[in-house]
Design an enzyme around this catalytic site. Structure first.
Site, PDB file in Angstrom:
ATOM      1  CG  ASP A 199      -7.262 -29.844   7.448  1.00 15.94           C
ATOM      2  OD1 ASP A 199      -7.293 -30.166   8.642  1.00 15.94           O
ATOM      3  OD2 ASP A 199      -7.301 -28.663   7.048  1.00 15.94           O
ATOM      4  CE  LYS A 254     -13.552 -28.683  12.286  1.00 16.47           C
ATOM      5  NZ  LYS A 254     -14.137 -29.404  13.417  1.00 16.47           N
ATOM      6  CG  MET A 307     -15.923 -24.917   3.130  1.00 17.94           C
ATOM      7  SD  MET A 307     -15.215 -24.682   4.801  1.00 17.94           S
ATOM      8  CE  MET A 307     -14.813 -22.916   4.750  1.00 17.94           C
TER       9      MET A 307
END
Length: 270
Positions: free
Chosen positions: A52, A74, A189
């Site tokens: 990641d 991502k 997030m």
């Protein structure tokens, strides 16, 4: 690490990383010192690392230089591989007989889509192992002096994600239930949609004066902490990401428990 410790690590009875298999490994919240020993073992045994964007260069540097590294990050607002493409790549690499290390920030099963990737491996008949990691919503917050539970303030805590697979605020969240569920809410997030989330929580009955803390780049030398209130968070905040947002009274302990001072930050390995 002393030579004796390295020898002990090398001879430890770790499970074999077999060719044609995939290990879904949590890299922890930031500093390499927060890797598990099994994650460190996997870094040395893999043929290829699919990692990641949140996995630090210091952690990747712990793997031997000859091991192939494939970024699969991502990040919101930036070009990113599709989740389906990542799963397909893992399967293809494993079918080539490689030992595939899928390295994910935090913990694979804590808003890390590890369950989805493991499910695709099951459907493809690929052997796999899950190696848990320290979640930024747990260990990462300790680096900001934030205990997510304290018997003087809360016996419950709620975790939520600030966006769904489309990047929008999750539409399935019952905000009235969330607002009443726990004194402390930890949000992953959530910075991008924080004004919307704050407005939803206020409408559901949370107080404007409640402490809200945003911890960016947890457990890394560039970690930063922004302290505000839920009421103030309805206005957009320009804050570094990745970040964890904590709502609730545990913020009051930061003044005494904020141990990750400048001296500690200099020790990059955690």
């Amino acid at each position: 690490m002393s030579d004796a410790h390295l020898t002990q690590l090398a001879t430890a009875d770790f499970p074999p990383f077999r060719p044609g298999s995939v290990w879904l490994v949590g890299a922890g919240p930031g500093g390499p010192g927060l890797l598990t020993l099994l994650a460190f073992h996997a870094l040395g045994q893999a043929d290829v690392i699919v990692h990641d964007a949140l996995v630090s260069s210091e952690i990747l540097a712990l793997a031997p230089a000859h091991i192939e590294r494939i970024p699969a990050g991502k990040r919101g607002g930036k070009p990113s591989p599709k989740q389906a493409d990542i799963s397909i790549r893992l399967i293809e690499l494993a079918r080539q007989g490689k030992r595939v290390l899928r390295l994910k920030g935090g913990d694979p099963f804590m808003f890390g889509r590890g369950g989805e990737e493991a499910g695709e491996l099951v459907r493809a008949g690929i052997p796999f192992r899950i190696v848990p990691g320290i979640s930024s919503g747990l260990g990462g917050l300790a680096y900001a002096g934030l205990p997510i539970t304290h018997r003087d303030t809360n016996q419950t805590v709620l975790f939520l994600t600030g966006h769904d697979e489309t990047g929008a605020v999750p539409s399935a969240i019952d905000w009235h239930s969330v607002a009443r569920a726990a004194p402390v809410i930890v949000m992953f997030m959530a910075v991008k949609h924080l004004p919307t989330i704050a407005a939803q929580l206020l409408a559901a009955g949370r107080e404007q004066a409640e402490e809200l803390t945003v911890v960016s780049n947890t457990a890394q030398p560039i970690q930063s902490v922004h302290e505000t209130t839920l009421g103030a968070a309805i206005e957009p905040l320009e804050l570094p990401t990745p970040a964890i947002v904590v709502l609730g009274p545990v913020a009051r302990y930061r003044g005494r428990l904020d141990w990750y001072v400048e001296e500690a930050r200099r020790h990059v390995f955690g």
